[in-house]
Write an enzyme that holds these catalytic residues in place. Structure first.
Site, PDB file in Angstrom:
ATOM      1  N   CYS A 169      59.314 -21.138 -19.921  1.00 20.84           N
ATOM      2  CA  CYS A 169      57.691 -20.610 -19.634  1.00 20.84           C
ATOM      3  C   CYS A 169      56.765 -21.857 -19.752  1.00 20.84           C
ATOM      4  O   CYS A 169      55.974 -22.026 -19.272  1.00 20.84           O
ATOM      5  CB  CYS A 169      57.316 -19.218 -19.899  1.00 20.84           C
ATOM      6  SG  CYS A 169      55.759 -18.728 -19.359  1.00 20.84           S
ATOM      7  N   CYS A 173      57.733 -13.160 -21.821  1.00 20.93           N
ATOM      8  CA  CYS A 173      56.727 -13.859 -21.319  1.00 20.93           C
ATOM      9  C   CYS A 173      56.222 -13.364 -19.752  1.00 20.93           C
ATOM     10  O   CYS A 173      56.908 -13.798 -19.069  1.00 20.93           O
ATOM     11  CB  CYS A 173      56.650 -15.537 -21.620  1.00 20.93           C
ATOM     12  SG  CYS A 173      55.272 -16.410 -21.147  1.00 20.93           S
TER      13      CYS A 173
END
Length: 368
Positions: free
Chosen positions: A109, A201
């Site tokens: 991410c 995330c």
């Protein structure tokens, strides 16, 4: 003219304090809230409904970020990276699970979303710098650990390239968590006492077994004692287990005394062994690929972390083409395929890669 900083605001206390500090330092600050997950759109991608009710509290996070911006006096933009997150992060996460490995989607991410897609959007807003609320520091182009050893997040930044780290600010890297919350409280930021997120995330805290059933079918199989070859029970799918795990095995009287030591994908077997110091948990080397090297030059001795918050381990490195053979003859416990191996020289993060193979006495382990 003031330098313009575009800051990723998550709705948490860390990025809120980062925004406040940047404003106090005289920057022109613009906040950006990234929205990367939407269950309905993901259903459309799959072509079928899921049991996922989008419990990730993104709207609350956005509202908190908005209130922080109003308090500090900065604008907030909202940008969707839903498709990009699916393509570059979540698909990677699923593929690694299918192959029996234990991936870290937060690292990807950072690489593909926060320091690539977000950075490109920040440039459209005329950014001189981008900033995030990570516990890390930049000095003379070097990525350094955050001052707070317990919160240092350079492990998760290990796949971010040198180019991506140019013109990046980490405003809270010189603070510990207690100091961050004290600043937030002192200036009445709404997130001062907000609980830290511990989920994946942008996906949030979920029942991961139920969540993953939407995307990967469960395949039950045997749990086998690797020492005795005795079947002790049934696992619910190899993807739900990682090397060194002892909780949630559901094998009766052995509970909390057996540890996961390997997987056999072909036979769908989960191997376990008795005792937290069982020899099968230890390895002496691993092969690391997808290497992102941040050092000025290649070195053969440093320290490494094989998982987040693990103590530093002394290692020797052998660079071969696009991979690194990492040696640690003192033996290290629960080094796991799919996890990141991150290299350090004192306080400096030298980058890292993904563990593809774990070895002991020149033999591949984990029976993958």
């Amino acid at each position: 003219m003031k330098k313009r900083v575009v800051l990723g605001l998550s709705g948490g206390v860390d990025s809120a304090v980062a925004a406040y500090l940047l404003k106090e330092q005289g920057y022109e600050v613009i906040g950006v809230f990234m929205r990367n997950w939407d269950s309905q759109l993901n259903n459309d991608i799959l072509g079928n409904p899921t049991n996922d009710n989008d419990i990730c509290p993104q709207e609350q996070d956005y509202n908190d970020a908005l209130k922080v911006c109003e308090k500090i006096g900065i604008p907030l933009h909202r940008i969707d990276f839903i498709k990009e997150y699916w393509d570059y992060v979540f698909t990677y996460f699923l593929d690694e699970l299918k192959n029996g490995r234990t991936p870290n989607p937060d690292i990807m991410c950072n690489k593909y979303i926060k320091f690539d897609m977000f950075a490109k959007e920040a440039n459209k807003l005329g950014a001189d710098y981008i900033a995030t609320g990570h516990y890390a520091r930049m000095k003379d182009g070097m990525l350094l650990r955050g001052i707070d050893d317990n919160k240092d997040q350079t492990y998760f930044l290990s796949q971010v390239s040198k180019e991506q780290l140019k013109n990046v600010l980490f405003p809270i890297g010189h603070l510990n968590k207690k100091e961050v919350r004290e600043i937030a409280s002192k200036y009445n930021l709404i997130t001062a006492k907000k609980k830290d997120s511990t989920g994946i995330c942008f996906i949030g805290e979920r029942n991961m077994t139920k969540f993953l059933e939407n995307y990967l079918p469960n395949q039950e199989g045997d749990i086998v004692d690797i020492d005795t070859n005795k079947i002790l029970g049934k696992h619910i799918g190899l993807m739900y287990y990682t090397i060194g795990q002892r909780r949630g095995l559901n094998i009766g009287g052995y509970e909390n005394r057996m540890f996961v030591v390997g997987k056999n994908l072909d036979k769908n077997i989960l191997y376990v062994a008795l005792g937290e110091d069982n020899e099968y948990l230890y390895s002496d080397s691993c092969i690391v690929t997808d290497v992102n090297w941040l050092g000025d030059e290649k070195i053969n001795k440093c320290t490494a972390k094989f998982r987040y918050r693990q103590p530093d381990n002394d290692v020797e490195l052998e660079f071969i083409d696009d991979k690194i053979i990492v040696k640690y003859p003192q033996l290290v416990k629960s080094v796991t395929p799919g996890q990141a191996c991150v290299f350090y020289l004192n306080e400096r993060c030298l980058g890292g890669g993904i563990i593809k193979e774990v070895r002991k006495n020149n033999q591949k382990l984990w029976y993958l």
